[in-house]
Design an enzyme around this catalytic site. Structure first.
Site, mmCIF file in Angstrom:
data_model
loop_
_atom_site.group_PDB
_atom_site.id
_atom_site.type_symbol
_atom_site.label_atom_id
_atom_site.label_comp_id
_atom_site.label_asym_id
_atom_site.label_seq_id
_atom_site.Cartn_x
_atom_site.Cartn_y
_atom_site.Cartn_z
ATOM 1 N N GLN A 37 -84.904 -32.367 85.224
ATOM 2 C CA GLN A 37 -86.138 -32.975 84.719
ATOM 3 C C GLN A 37 -86.520 -34.154 85.602
ATOM 4 O O GLN A 37 -85.841 -35.183 85.598
ATOM 5 C CB GLN A 37 -85.883 -33.444 83.282
ATOM 6 N N SER A 64 -88.349 -39.586 85.116
ATOM 7 C CA SER A 64 -88.180 -41.029 85.308
ATOM 8 C C SER A 64 -88.364 -41.443 86.760
ATOM 9 O O SER A 64 -87.982 -40.715 87.680
ATOM 10 C CB SER A 64 -86.785 -41.464 84.880
ATOM 11 N N SER A 113 -80.553 -35.935 86.126
ATOM 12 C CA SER A 113 -79.331 -35.184 85.828
ATOM 13 C C SER A 113 -79.450 -33.780 86.427
ATOM 14 O O SER A 113 -80.517 -33.165 86.363
ATOM 15 C CB SER A 113 -79.135 -35.052 84.317
ATOM 16 N N GLU A 168 -86.481 -32.398 73.960
ATOM 17 C CA GLU A 168 -85.326 -33.098 74.538
ATOM 18 C C GLU A 168 -84.545 -33.831 73.447
ATOM 19 O O GLU A 168 -83.314 -33.814 73.421
ATOM 20 C CB GLU A 168 -85.803 -34.090 75.593
ATOM 21 N N GLU A 196 -84.757 -48.213 71.389
ATOM 22 C CA GLU A 196 -85.891 -49.084 71.037
ATOM 23 C C GLU A 196 -87.181 -48.267 70.977
ATOM 24 O O GLU A 196 -87.989 -48.425 70.054
ATOM 25 C CB GLU A 196 -86.051 -50.219 72.074
HETATM 26 C C1 LIG Z 1 -77.182 -40.511 81.308
HETATM 27 C C2 LIG Z 1 -78.644 -40.500 81.628
HETATM 28 C C3 LIG Z 1 -79.248 -39.340 82.041
HETATM 29 C C4 LIG Z 1 -80.613 -39.318 82.341
HETATM 30 N N1 LIG Z 1 -81.165 -38.148 82.784
HETATM 31 C C5 LIG Z 1 -82.477 -38.125 83.133
HETATM 32 C C6 LIG Z 1 -83.051 -36.936 83.673
HETATM 33 O O1 LIG Z 1 -82.377 -35.921 83.833
HETATM 34 N N2 LIG Z 1 -84.342 -36.945 84.041
HETATM 35 C C7 LIG Z 1 -85.132 -38.054 83.873
HETATM 36 O O2 LIG Z 1 -86.316 -37.965 84.195
HETATM 37 N N3 LIG Z 1 -84.615 -39.203 83.385
HETATM 38 C C8 LIG Z 1 -83.309 -39.268 83.008
HETATM 39 N N4 LIG Z 1 -82.761 -40.436 82.522
HETATM 40 C C9 LIG Z 1 -83.608 -41.647 82.476
HETATM 41 C C10 LIG Z 1 -83.978 -42.123 81.095
HETATM 42 O O3 LIG Z 1 -84.868 -41.242 80.469
HETATM 43 C C11 LIG Z 1 -84.573 -43.536 81.272
HETATM 44 O O4 LIG Z 1 -83.547 -44.366 81.781
HETATM 45 C C12 LIG Z 1 -85.085 -44.095 79.964
HETATM 46 O O5 LIG Z 1 -86.254 -43.422 79.578
HETATM 47 C C13 LIG Z 1 -85.333 -45.613 80.019
HETATM 48 O O6 LIG Z 1 -86.183 -45.948 81.062
HETATM 49 P P1 LIG Z 1 -85.807 -47.144 82.083
HETATM 50 O O7 LIG Z 1 -84.415 -46.887 82.554
HETATM 51 O O8 LIG Z 1 -86.896 -47.213 83.084
HETATM 52 O O9 LIG Z 1 -85.770 -48.457 81.195
HETATM 53 P P2 LIG Z 1 -86.985 -49.431 80.833
HETATM 54 O O10 LIG Z 1 -88.150 -48.615 80.404
HETATM 55 O O11 LIG Z 1 -87.161 -50.390 81.947
HETATM 56 O O12 LIG Z 1 -86.408 -50.169 79.560
HETATM 57 C C14 LIG Z 1 -85.521 -51.277 79.628
HETATM 58 C C15 LIG Z 1 -85.273 -51.763 78.197
HETATM 59 O O13 LIG Z 1 -86.507 -52.234 77.608
HETATM 60 C C16 LIG Z 1 -86.762 -51.568 76.371
HETATM 61 N N5 LIG Z 1 -88.203 -51.337 76.195
HETATM 62 C C17 LIG Z 1 -89.080 -50.861 77.113
HETATM 63 N N6 LIG Z 1 -90.311 -50.733 76.560
HETATM 64 C C18 LIG Z 1 -90.202 -51.136 75.254
HETATM 65 C C19 LIG Z 1 -91.111 -51.216 74.152
HETATM 66 N N7 LIG Z 1 -92.405 -50.874 74.275
HETATM 67 N N8 LIG Z 1 -90.626 -51.650 72.959
HETATM 68 C C20 LIG Z 1 -89.322 -52.013 72.802
HETATM 69 N N9 LIG Z 1 -88.422 -51.957 73.821
HETATM 70 C C21 LIG Z 1 -88.841 -51.517 75.016
HETATM 71 C C22 LIG Z 1 -86.032 -50.241 76.518
HETATM 72 O O14 LIG Z 1 -85.765 -49.647 75.273
HETATM 73 C C23 LIG Z 1 -84.772 -50.656 77.259
HETATM 74 O O15 LIG Z 1 -83.815 -51.168 76.378
HETATM 75 C C24 LIG Z 1 -81.395 -40.499 82.215
HETATM 76 C C25 LIG Z 1 -80.790 -41.690 81.791
HETATM 77 C C26 LIG Z 1 -79.420 -41.699 81.513
HETATM 78 C C27 LIG Z 1 -78.803 -43.000 81.072
#
Ligand SMILES: Cc1cc2nc3c(=O)[nH]c(=O)nc-3n(C[C@H](O)[C@H](O)[C@H](O)COP(=O)(O)OP(=O)(O)OC[C@H]3O[C@@H](n4cnc5c(N)ncnc54)[C@H](O)[C@@H]3O)c2cc1C
Length: 408
Positions: free
Chosen positions: A111, A114, A162, A245, A378
């Site tokens: 996928q 991100s 992933s 998902e 969150e």
């Molecule tokens: C093990 C693992 C596997 C993954 N696999 C995939 C994959 O296969 N494909 C893919 O595309 N992605 C994948 N991801 C990515 C994952 O979907 C993102 O890391 C996730 O959506 C969070 O985005 P970010 O890391 O940019 O954090 P950010 O969006 O920067 O968030 C940082 C923090 O701020 C909080 N926050 C942000 N906005 C708000 C809001 N409006 N209200 C309250 N809190 C908020 C978040 O909850 C978080 O705690 C994976 C992540 C992990 C850990």
């Protein structure tokens, strides 16, 4: 009666395809062609237009006969998320090309959502897709080149992807119109991971493993035939993937006392020396929570029989993530120093997340990701507040601003 019909179809199939004798892939292909792969899918696409809730009956009959499974652990993104999205938005040609090898596990999916600047705010993705004016050659659904269909040139970076190192196809969300507000200028493609310009680099995580990757897309040319949904409809298509998902992650079928709570209960039984009334109390609370998550998952899967998953999927995903973190923490507390030993810190590229087969230390570290992957806790709380409980929505000042004018 569908039950009787399915039972006799499985029996007939097994009579003609002895799992002991037939090659595994041939067996799975034939099962797909017989409509016994996912019985609720249309005829010709692995199903029989039957009710989804009849699937376990078919799976159990095949398992009892010693038939090979289709490796769902390796292809969770394909089976859980790509398949329902392709079924709903794919052209007939794409569905025909993609669903069979997806189901048999011959083609693994990832996928590509991100990005470094777009995780929770997924509608902010910056990866650009620009239509080629002359409709030049592009990777088509056969992974070959098509000289006639219009093509798109893709540039950008994805992250946390992933299985990208094993995947043949990726679910790709891109920006096709930066002049529109962020949710409107998106489109959705299936990305040929073998196309020139796709570069996959391992990304080591907290556990030491590299389950996921960074993916760089440089002038990747994809045929317009690989588009899912209309140009500009990418957000709606992505929502189908995201809702599936959450259920894929949080709503998996689970036996009573299965998964992390089972491991924890085992540790309790085997370490009477470490028991205290406080730990006992906590264990019982988690056991009850685990049962609630398991039964809610069952309910959500039953609702799926009636159509697409709703925001209830966010409830199971959130509950699952908080439960696994609490259970893995309690396991460490129960085992004391023994629990802190780590088994393998080498950079591994696992086929699947082996929560139960590894050490308590691994479980503790890997469970941190449960509240991030598939939408953070969150964000899921926001979705539950707004769409399940009907509470006022978060203020969103960027709804009507062109994406290119948003601060980044
Ligand atoms: C093990 C693992 C596997 C993954 N696999 C995939 C994959 O296969 N494909 C893919 O595309 N992605 C994948 N991801 C990515 C994952 O979907 C993102 O890391 C996730 O959506 C969070 O985005 P970010 O890391 O940019 O954090 P950010 O969006 O920067 O968030 C940082 C923090 O701020 C909080 N926050 C942000 N906005 C708000 C809001 N409006 N209200 C309250 N809190 C908020 C978040 O909850 C978080 O705690 C994976 C992540 C992990 C850990």
């Amino acid at each position: 009666m569908w039950e009787d019909r399915l039972s006799s179809l499985v029996a007939e199939f097994l009579a003609g395809h002895d799992p002991e004798v037939i090659d595994r892939t041939q067996f799975l292909r034939a099962r797909f062609d017989a409509g016994l792969a996912w019985v609720h899918y249309p005829v010709g696409l692995g199903g029989l237009d039957a009710l989804r809730e009849l699937q376990p009956l078919v799976n159990e009959a095949f398992a009892a006969a010693g038939a090979p499974d289709n490796s769902p652990h390796r292809n969770g993104i394909g089976l859980g998320m790509a398949a329902p999205t392709i079924l709903r938005y794919g052209t007939p040609a794409l569905r025909k090309r993609l669903l069979r090898p997806l189901w048999t596990g011959e083609e693994i999916w990832c996928q590509l959502f991100s990005e470094p600047g777009a995780g929770s705010d997924l509608a902010g993705v910056a990866t650009r897709a620009v239509r080629e004016p002359d409709g030049g050659d592009g990777a088509d659904a056969d992974g070959g080149n098509t000289a006639h269909a219009a093509s798109w040139i893709i540039n950008g970076q994805k992250v946390w992807t992933s299985l990208a190192h094993q995947a043949r196809w990726g679910l790709l969300l891109v920006r096709t119109d930066p002049d529109l507000p962020k949710h409107q200028g998106l489109s959705y493609f299936v990305c040929d991971m073998t196309a020139p310009g796709v570069e996959v680099r391992p990304l080591r995580q907290l556990t030491g493993e590299a389950e996921f990757n960074e993916v760089f897309l440089t002038d990747v040319r994809l045929s317009d035939e690989l588009r899912l949904g209309e140009v500009g409809q990418g957000w709606q298509v992505a929502r189908t993937t995201l809702m599936n998902e959450r259920i894929t992650i949080g709503g998996r079928p689970m036996p009573r006392e299965g998964g992390m709570i089972g491991v924890l209960a085992e540790a309790w039984r085997h370490r009477p020396d470490r028991r205290t009334p406080g730990l006992h109390d906590e264990l019982l609370r988690l056991w009850v929570r685990a049962e609630a998550v398991r039964l809610t998952g069952m309910l959500v899967r039953q609702q799926l029989a009636a159509g697409d998953p709703g925001p209830e999927g966010s409830v199971v995903k959130l509950a699952y993530a908080t439960l696994t973190q609490a259970a893995s923490s309690l396991e460490l507390e129960l085992l004391g120093a023994d629990g802190l030993r780590y088994d393998d810190w080498s950079l591994r590229r696992p086929d699947r997340v082996d929560m139960l087969g590894r050490t308590p230390g691994y479980r503790y570290l890997r469970a941190r990701g449960n509240s991030i992957e598939g939408g953070t806790s969150e964000i899921l709380r926001n979705i539950i507040a707004e769409r399940v409980l009907g509470l006022p929505a978060e203020p969103r000042a960027d709804r009507h601003t062109a994406w290119k004018d948003l601060p980044r």
